[in-house]
Design an enzyme around this catalytic site. Structure first.
Site, PDB file in Angstrom:
ATOM      1  N   ARG A 225       0.830  -1.218   0.000  1.00  0.00           N
ATOM      2  CA  ARG A 225       0.000   0.000   0.000  1.00  0.00           C
ATOM      3  C   ARG A 225       0.861   1.263   0.000  1.00  0.00           C
ATOM      4  O   ARG A 225       0.998   1.950  -1.003  1.00  0.00           O
ATOM      5  CB  ARG A 225      -0.940  -0.018   1.214  1.00  0.00           C
ATOM      6  N   ASP A 226       1.513   1.540   1.106  1.00  0.00           N
ATOM      7  CA  ASP A 226       2.324   2.747   1.226  1.00  0.00           C
ATOM      8  C   ASP A 226       3.518   2.703   0.281  1.00  0.00           C
ATOM      9  O   ASP A 226       3.959   3.728  -0.236  1.00  0.00           O
ATOM     10  CB  ASP A 226       2.798   2.877   2.681  1.00  0.00           C
TER      11      ASP A 226
ATOM     12  N   CYS B 240       5.826   9.518   0.973  1.00  0.00           N
ATOM     13  CA  CYS B 240       4.521  10.143   1.177  1.00  0.00           C
ATOM     14  C   CYS B 240       4.264  11.089   0.024  1.00  0.00           C
ATOM     15  O   CYS B 240       5.046  12.016  -0.189  1.00  0.00           O
ATOM     16  CB  CYS B 240       4.485  10.898   2.507  1.00  0.00           C
TER      17      CYS B 240
ATOM     18  N   HIS C   7       6.411   4.061  12.819  1.00  0.00           N
ATOM     19  CA  HIS C   7       6.499   4.088  11.353  1.00  0.00           C
ATOM     20  C   HIS C   7       7.563   5.128  10.987  1.00  0.00           C
ATOM     21  O   HIS C   7       7.277   6.321  10.944  1.00  0.00           O
ATOM     22  CB  HIS C   7       5.127   4.467  10.779  1.00  0.00           C
TER      23      HIS C   7
ATOM     24  N   HIS D 258      10.649   6.797   8.577  1.00  0.00           N
ATOM     25  CA  HIS D 258      11.269   6.975   7.265  1.00  0.00           C
ATOM     26  C   HIS D 258      12.763   7.184   7.488  1.00  0.00           C
ATOM     27  O   HIS D 258      13.185   7.677   8.522  1.00  0.00           O
ATOM     28  CB  HIS D 258      10.652   8.163   6.540  1.00  0.00           C
TER      29      HIS D 258
END
Length: 313
Positions: free
Chosen positions: A29-30, A255, A222, A224
Site C-alpha cells: 500500500r504505502d 509520502c 512508522h 522513514h
C-alpha cells in the site's frame, strides 16, 4: 566471508527488548502508492502472495482513497477480489472517509485503518481539513467500522517534524493521538513522515503517551530513513516497550503529500537487526530478499534496501 555466504547475522540478545515483534508490512500500500507508473494488479497480487509466503502476518493490502488523488490504488476492489487470503494473515486496508469505509466493507474488509495528522498544514494538504475537523470526519468512520465488527488502526503523521511547520511539540502529538484512540482505534501508529526523528525524541514521545495513559503496547512506529535514523529510532522504541513496527519490503515508498519524505524503513534492514538481537518475527529473510529483488525488477530499478543489496552481492 561475504554477505551472501553469511546469510544471517550472528544472534546476540540484548536486555530490555521484546522477544517477538510484529512487522506491519506496508509495502503493497504505502510502498506502491507513490509510483509514477501504474503497477498492474497481477503484479500487486503476486507481491502480496510472495510476502505472505515469506512469513508475514500483517500485509497492508491497499487503500480506498479517491482514484483522482492516488491513481496507483484505483484497483482496490479488483485487488481484493483476486487476493489469495492465507490463513493467519491479516490484510488491513486504509479508509480515509465514510465513502472509503463503505467501499471497504462492501469488499468484505474487516481490518481497517484511518490516517490523521498531528499538524495543521499537513491536515490541510493531505485531508483537506483542519486538525480539529479531521476527528469529526473520522468519528463516523470509526463508529461504522466498529459496528461492522472491524478492527481499526489509527495512523498519525508528522509526529516528529513537519516540513512546513518545523518541530512538532510532543504534547501536540499526544493530544492528537489520544483523540484517535478515543474514537475507538485499537492501535496507534506514530509516523515520522519526513524522517527527522532521533532516538531521544522517540523515547520522550513514547514516555509522554505512557504518562497520558497510553501504554507502549498500544503503539506502533512508522519511521522513514531520510537521515539514516530509522533503525536507531526503531531500537529506541523497542526498548520503550513498543512491539509493532511498520516497514516496507525493499524500502519502497514515501509520502505523496510531503516532498521531503523519502523511503520507508526497509523490512529487510529491520529484519537483519531483529534477527541479530534474537527477536522473533516469523518472517524469512532470504525469502523476503528474493521477493524485493523480484519487485525491483518489475519496477525497473534497484532496491534501496542495504540488506537486499548486500545479500545480492
Amino acid at each position: 566471508m561475504g554477505a551472501r555466504e553469511l546469510g544471517l547475522p550472528q544472534r546476540v540478545s540484548a536486555g530490555g527488548l521484546p522477544t517477538r515483534v510484529t512487522i506491519w508490512e506496508v509495502g503493497p500500500r504505502d510502498g506502491l502508492q507513490n509510483e509514477k507508473t501504474i503497477v498492474p494488479v497481477e503484479v500487486k497480487l503476486e507481491f502480496l502472495d510472495r510476502l505472505a509466503e515469506a512469513g508475514h502476518s500483517v500485509l497492508e493490502a491497499t487503500s480506498f482513497v479517491s482514484p483522482k488523488w492516488v491513481p496507483q490504488l484505483a484497483d482496490a476492489e479488483q485487488l481484493l477480489d483476486g487476493l489469495n487470503r492465507r490463513p493467519g494473515v491479516r490484510y488491513p486496508v486504509l479508509v480515509p472517509n465514510e465513502r472509503g469505509l463503505k467501499r471497504a466493507l462492501d469488499a468484505g474488509c474487516r481490518d481497517l485503518a484511518i490516517f490523521g495528522s498531528a499538524t495543521e498544514t499537513f491536515a490541510q494538504r493531505n485531508l483537506n481539513s483542519t486538525v480539529e475537523d479531521q476527528f469529526a470526519m473520522f468519528e463516523p468512520v470509526a463508529a461504522g467500522a466498529r459496528e461492522a465488527g472491524a478492527t481499526v488502526r489509527g495512523y498519525l503523521s508528522m509526529c516528529f517534524g513537519d516540513p512546513w511547520e518545523g518541530p512538532v511539540p510532543v504534547e501536540q502529538v499526544v493530544r492528537a493521538g489520544q483523540r484517535l484512540l478515543d474514537l475507538g482505534c485499537d492501535q496507534l501508529s506514530l509516523g515520522d513522515t519526513i524522517g527527522v526523528a532521533t532516538a531521544g525524541h522517540v523515547e520522550r514521545l513514547i514516555a509522554a503517551f505512557d504518562e497520558a495513559g497510553v501504554a507502549p503496547g498500544r503503539l506502533a512506529v512508522h519511521f522513514h530513513d531520510t537521515y539514516g535514523q530509522a533503525l536507531a529510532n526503531t531500537l529506541a522504541a523497542l526498548r520503550c516497550g513498543v512491539s509493532t513496527v511498520d516497514s516496507s519490503a525493499g524500502g519502497l515508498g514515501g509520502c505523496p503529500y510531503a516532498e521531503s519524505a523519502t523511503g520507508n524503513l526497509a523490512t529487510e534492514d529491520l529484519l537483519w537487526m531483529l534477527e541479530g538481537l534474537g527477536i522473533e518475527t516469523g518472517v524469512d529473510l532470504d525469502a523476503l530478499v528474493a521477493t524485493s529483488r523480484w519487485m525491483a525488477e518489475r519496477l525497473g530499478r534497484p532496491s534501496p534496501s542495504r540488506v537486499v543489496r548486500a545479500l545480492a552481492g
